[in-house]
Design a protein around this motif. Structure first.
Motif, PDB file in Angstrom:
ATOM      1  N   LYS A 150       0.844  -1.202   0.000  1.00 11.36           N
ATOM      2  CA  LYS A 150       0.000   0.000   0.000  1.00 11.36           C
ATOM      3  C   LYS A 150       0.882   1.257   0.000  1.00 11.36           C
ATOM      4  N   LEU A 151       1.969   1.230   0.778  1.00  8.69           N
ATOM      5  CA  LEU A 151       2.895   2.375   0.818  1.00  8.69           C
ATOM      6  C   LEU A 151       3.509   2.611  -0.562  1.00  8.69           C
ATOM      7  N   ILE A 152       3.734   1.521  -1.293  1.00  9.05           N
ATOM      8  CA  ILE A 152       4.347   1.631  -2.622  1.00  9.05           C
ATOM      9  C   ILE A 152       3.287   2.032  -3.660  1.00  9.05           C
ATOM     10  N   GLY A 153       2.015   1.916  -3.263  1.00 11.59           N
ATOM     11  CA  GLY A 153       0.936   2.287  -4.183  1.00 11.59           C
ATOM     12  C   GLY A 153       0.418   1.122  -5.003  1.00 11.59           C
ATOM     13  N   LEU A 154       0.636  -0.114  -4.520  1.00 11.50           N
ATOM     14  CA  LEU A 154       0.163  -1.298  -5.241  1.00 11.50           C
ATOM     15  C   LEU A 154      -1.231  -1.675  -4.761  1.00 11.50           C
ATOM     16  N   ALA A 155      -1.944  -2.422  -5.599  1.00 11.94           N
ATOM     17  CA  ALA A 155      -3.318  -2.797  -5.275  1.00 11.94           C
ATOM     18  C   ALA A 155      -3.363  -3.870  -4.188  1.00 11.94           C
ATOM     19  N   TYR A 156      -4.476  -3.918  -3.466  1.00  8.77           N
ATOM     20  CA  TYR A 156      -4.736  -4.963  -2.460  1.00  8.77           C
ATOM     21  C   TYR A 156      -5.222  -6.225  -3.164  1.00  8.77           C
ATOM     22  N   PRO A 157      -4.882  -7.416  -2.736  1.00  9.53           N
ATOM     23  CA  PRO A 157      -3.895  -7.710  -1.697  1.00  9.53           C
ATOM     24  C   PRO A 157      -2.468  -7.583  -2.257  1.00  9.53           C
ATOM     25  N   GLY A 158      -1.619  -6.945  -1.505  1.00  8.57           N
ATOM     26  CA  GLY A 158      -0.310  -6.567  -2.023  1.00  8.57           C
ATOM     27  C   GLY A 158       0.697  -7.692  -2.129  1.00  8.57           C
TER      28      GLY A 158
END
Ligand code: KG4
Ligand code: ZN
Length: 341
Positions: free
Chosen positions: A176-184
């Protein structure tokens, strides 16, 4: 014995039919897509989705097993731990099924079931209890990180667990910090494939401590500070891959080292692993390398059985009933915070 098993502890609605150690059907309806926009599992939504999916999933499981409901000899369901209202749906439905069929019912501990999922393999899947060995078992998911000594079939002792975030949670929060979608987790796994694991040096929390516990919240925090200091990095695809590979390596290093160390200390010759994070390719590869180096056997849950499923509930329930376990009363309640002993 033919047994119908139900799992609804988190965001998978699953019903399986097992027969004498063989998995005749294992239907899993995952809600991951439903929770994507919230960046995590929303209990209220998960519960409503279980309610909506339960009967179609159960019907499909019976149809795929090619059996009428009347041929079921016993019923089992996850009793805990898990999301309180989500557990209730599957547990109560399974109890009602047992009541109507007048068959024995067994409530199962979700993590105890994970302990035996690495022993289920093949196509069609079957439990290979004949090759069971005492082992140290790593359960790594979005909600849990547990290390368990399985001394014998149906006999275990909890060695340690996470004192804060679970390993999967660390993957998801870092993503999430990197800006990737869930689930990371799967996203980090994918990006890490083309990254350098030694590009950035992240802490290996509790690696040196002489216990079997884990801690992952500090690692997430160091990634946050790192990104505050290096915000431009996120615009460089290769650097993002390197970051994913480096964070993944920190998580995997701790999991592998502490699991192997526990096995050596206990004189156990076999490691097993299950839970969603066990899908991680680096974790699978590093566990394989470490066990080969140490001369230990390794049983990893097959990828479709790493995540939550009713097959593992059914396999354990059937084994327990065959070994004379006492049944669970039909007025028994769920236990959302049931701790593994
Ligand atoms: O067992 P699971 O489906 O659900 C529970 O938490 O009970 O595990 C989900 C977790 C998530 O945190 C997800 O990011 C992680 O497993 N996960 C992975 C991978 N696939 C799933 N983490 C790292 N690498 C993966 N390939
Ligand atoms: Zn699970």
């Amino acid at each position: 014995m033919t047994l119908l098993a139900v799992e609804t502890s988190c965001d998978e609605t699953s019903v399986a039919v097992v027969q004498n150690g063989r998995v005749l059907s294992n239907v899993v309806s995952s809600q991951t897509q439903l929770h994507v926009e919230y960046g995590g599992v929303v209990p209220e939504l998960a519960t409503r989705e279980h309610l909506r999916n339960f009967l179609p999933v159960a019907r499909t499981a019976l149809r795929e097993a090619n059996l009428p409901a009347a041929s079921i000899d016993a019923v089992a369901a996850t009793q805990g731990p898990g999301l309180p209202s989500a557990l209730l749906i599957g547990f109560q439905a399974a109890q009602s099924f047992a009541l109507v069929l007048q068959k024995p019912f067994l409530g199962i501990h979700h993590h105890e079931a994970h302990l035996y999922s690495p022993w289920i393999s093949g196509n069609p899947p079957a439990a290979d209890f004949a090759s069971f060995q005492p082992n140290v078992s790593l359960i790594v998911s979005g909600g849990h990180t547990l290390l368990v000594h399985v001394q014998a079939e149906l006999q275990h002792r909890l060695l340690g667990s996470t004192v804060d975030d679970a390993a999967g949670e660390c993957f998801d929060k870092t993503a999430k910090l990197i800006g990737l979608a869930y689930p990371g987790g799967p996203e980090i796994d994918r990006l890490a494939e083309q990254g350098r694991a030694d590009a950035f040096d992240f802490p290996r929390p509790m690696l040196q401590e002489a216990n079997d516990n884990f801690s992952f919240s500090g690692l997430k925090t160091s990634v946050r500070y790192f990104l505050q200091k290096n915000p431009a990095l996120l615009r460089d695809t290769q650097r993002v891959r390197d970051l994913c590979a480096s964070v993944q390596a920190a998580i995997v290093d701790v999991l592998v080292a502490k699991t192997v160390r526990a096995a050596k200390r206990l004189g156990v010759r076999c490691l097993t692993a299950s839970g969603g994070v066990t899908c991680n390719r680096a974790l699978r590869a590093e566990l394989a390398k470490a066990t080969q180096r140490e001369g230990l056997a390794l049983r990893l849950a097959e990828k479709n059985l790493c995540t939550d499923n009713a097959a593992m509930i059914g396999i354990l329930a059937e084994r327990k009933l065959m070994r004379g376990a006492s049944v669970t009363p039909l007025d028994a309640e769920t236990n959302p915070s049931w701790a593994l002993a």
